[in-house]
Design a protein around this motif. Structure first.
Motif, PDB file in Angstrom:
ATOM      1  N   VAL A 112       0.836  -1.201   0.000  1.00  0.00           N
ATOM      2  CA  VAL A 112       0.000   0.000   0.000  1.00  0.00           C
ATOM      3  C   VAL A 112       0.874   1.257   0.000  1.00  0.00           C
ATOM      4  CG1 VAL A 112      -1.698   1.323   1.313  1.00  0.00           C
ATOM      5  CG2 VAL A 112      -1.922  -1.161   1.123  1.00  0.00           C
ATOM      6  N   GLY A 113       1.898   1.261   0.833  1.00  0.00           N
ATOM      7  CA  GLY A 113       2.753   2.438   0.956  1.00  0.00           C
ATOM      8  C   GLY A 113       3.515   2.764  -0.313  1.00  0.00           C
ATOM      9  N   HIS A 114       3.839   1.739  -1.097  1.00  0.00           N
ATOM     10  CA  HIS A 114       4.591   1.942  -2.339  1.00  0.00           C
ATOM     11  C   HIS A 114       3.720   1.706  -3.569  1.00  0.00           C
ATOM     12  CE1 HIS A 114       8.333   2.480  -0.241  1.00  0.00           C
ATOM     13  NE2 HIS A 114       8.305   1.277   0.294  1.00  0.00           N
ATOM     14  N   ALA A 115       2.409   1.929  -3.436  1.00  0.00           N
ATOM     15  CA  ALA A 115       1.467   1.592  -4.503  1.00  0.00           C
ATOM     16  C   ALA A 115       1.813   2.270  -5.827  1.00  0.00           C
ATOM     17  CB  ALA A 115       0.043   1.963  -4.071  1.00  0.00           C
ATOM     18  N   ILE A 116       2.141   3.547  -5.794  1.00  0.00           N
ATOM     19  CA  ILE A 116       2.427   4.268  -7.039  1.00  0.00           C
ATOM     20  C   ILE A 116       3.682   3.712  -7.700  1.00  0.00           C
ATOM     21  CG2 ILE A 116       3.039   6.510  -8.012  1.00  0.00           C
ATOM     22  CD1 ILE A 116       1.269   7.803  -5.909  1.00  0.00           C
ATOM     23  N   GLU A 117       4.732   3.504  -6.915  1.00  0.00           N
ATOM     24  CA  GLU A 117       5.978   2.964  -7.456  1.00  0.00           C
ATOM     25  C   GLU A 117       5.746   1.594  -8.090  1.00  0.00           C
ATOM     26  OE1 GLU A 117      10.569   2.232  -5.947  1.00  0.00           O
ATOM     27  OE2 GLU A 117       8.925   1.905  -4.534  1.00  0.00           O
ATOM     28  N   LEU A 118       4.980   0.749  -7.432  1.00  0.00           N
ATOM     29  CA  LEU A 118       4.711  -0.587  -7.945  1.00  0.00           C
ATOM     30  C   LEU A 118       3.920  -0.539  -9.248  1.00  0.00           C
ATOM     31  CD1 LEU A 118       3.822  -2.289  -4.560  1.00  0.00           C
ATOM     32  CD2 LEU A 118       5.817  -2.802  -5.969  1.00  0.00           C
ATOM     33  N   THR A 119       2.950   0.369  -9.321  1.00  0.00           N
ATOM     34  CA  THR A 119       2.148   0.503 -10.530  1.00  0.00           C
ATOM     35  C   THR A 119       2.992   0.982 -11.700  1.00  0.00           C
ATOM     36  OG1 THR A 119       0.135   0.961  -9.258  1.00  0.00           O
ATOM     37  CG2 THR A 119       0.153   1.653 -11.562  1.00  0.00           C
ATOM     38  N   VAL A 120       3.786   2.010 -11.454  1.00  0.00           N
ATOM     39  CA  VAL A 120       4.643   2.561 -12.520  1.00  0.00           C
ATOM     40  C   VAL A 120       5.650   1.529 -13.004  1.00  0.00           C
ATOM     41  CG1 VAL A 120       6.404   4.295 -13.031  1.00  0.00           C
ATOM     42  CG2 VAL A 120       4.352   4.945 -11.750  1.00  0.00           C
ATOM     43  N   ALA A 121       6.164   0.713 -12.080  1.00  0.00           N
ATOM     44  CA  ALA A 121       7.148  -0.311 -12.440  1.00  0.00           C
ATOM     45  C   ALA A 121       6.514  -1.547 -13.054  1.00  0.00           C
ATOM     46  CB  ALA A 121       7.962  -0.695 -11.207  1.00  0.00           C
ATOM     47  N   GLY A 122       5.189  -1.624 -13.060  1.00  0.00           N
ATOM     48  CA  GLY A 122       4.504  -2.761 -13.653  1.00  0.00           C
ATOM     49  C   GLY A 122       4.669  -4.048 -12.872  1.00  0.00           C
ATOM     50  N   ILE A 123       4.743  -3.947 -11.557  1.00  0.00           N
ATOM     51  CA  ILE A 123       4.940  -5.115 -10.706  1.00  0.00           C
ATOM     52  C   ILE A 123       3.626  -5.849 -10.502  1.00  0.00           C
ATOM     53  CG2 ILE A 123       5.714  -5.927  -8.448  1.00  0.00           C
ATOM     54  CD1 ILE A 123       7.946  -4.803 -10.218  1.00  0.00           C
ATOM     55  N   ASP A 124       3.664  -7.160 -10.638  1.00  0.00           N
ATOM     56  CA  ASP A 124       2.501  -8.011 -10.412  1.00  0.00           C
ATOM     57  C   ASP A 124       2.352  -8.239  -8.904  1.00  0.00           C
ATOM     58  OD1 ASP A 124       0.708 -10.140 -10.069  1.00  0.00           O
ATOM     59  OD2 ASP A 124       1.380 -11.178 -11.879  1.00  0.00           O
TER      60      ASP A 124
END
Length: 236
Positions: A190-202
């Motif tokens: 949750v805390g890194h949601a934007i970073e994960l989305t931008v990086a395309g992490i599953d």
């Protein structure tokens, strides 16, 4: 009297994790100082018996955005000059390198997920050896130049610098062995949601890996940290 630990924390959910249990068993008390606190990066850097500098989603070079980083580096530099026990994790390892005059820079990709380390010869003789057969959690987009006098302990398939030591009392870890990979791992997602989305992490795959590797990594990480604490050189 118990030994004292000062923990510099940049985001609330990136805490000591499983390392807190090791410290308690080794008779260390831990006190957090959070970015934004009036005392963050201030006080006497030589006072704590151990300094732990944790991770965070900012660059060690972003003083123009986060002015506290300059004070934090100076705090760390004073510890290093006195060769006092200091552990840096992810951003913390990068801040140690920066405090020693090395460049911290973006690698042009996000290394997020679980993979094994490749240990150097020195790494196989260090506390890092406990992690040799266990995929560890990587979560970064920056790396660092190896400080003068330091020894590289491990690399990954994507990034050469994953861990370094400077004598017995300074350890920098680019990865996250401390992370709690149980239900508390959701705080990271949750805390890194934007970073994960931008990086395309599953996210589903990342959760599955955390469940699969978490128990084994917790045991190995605690063994590694306990080994390092046991071999610290005493304060003179």
């Amino acid at each position: 009297m118990p030994n004292t630990t000062l923990v510099l924390r940049h985001v609330y959910f990136e805490d000591l994790g499983c390392f807190a249990d090791v410290l308690e068993r080794a008779d260390y008390t831990a006190r957090y100082s959070d970015a934004g606190d009036p005392d963050f990066g201030r006080g006497d850097p030589l006072e704590p018996d151990l300094l732990v500098v944790l991770g965070g989603p900012i660059g060690a070079y972003e003083d123009h955005l986060y002015p506290f980083l300059a004070q934090e580096r100076e705090f760390i530099r004073a510890r290093l000059a006195a060769d006092l026990p200091t552990l840096g994790i992810c951003l913390g390892a990068q801040l140690i390198a920066a405090a020693l005059g090395e460049k911290v820079f973006a690698i042009g990709l996000k290394e997020i997920g679980f993979s094994r380390l490749s240990l150097t010869d020195t790494g196989t003789a260090s506390p890092i050896r406990h992690l040799a057969d266990t995929p560890v959690l990587h979560w970064h987009g920056d790396t660092y130049g190896l400080p003068i006098g330091a020894v590289n302990l491990a690399s990954s398939a994507l990034v050469e610098q994953q861990a370094f030591s400077l004598g017995s009392n300074v350890l920098g870890l680019q990865f996250h062995p401390e992370a709690s990979l149980d239900e508390r791992f959701e705080r990271w997602l949750v805390g890194h949601a934007i970073e994960l989305t931008v990086a395309g992490i599953d996210l589903s795959a990342l959760r599955r890996e955390a469940q699969e590797f978490g128990p084994r990594l917790r045991v190995a990480a605690m063994q590694m940290f306990e080994d390092w604490l046991t071999n610290l050189e005493p304060r003179t």
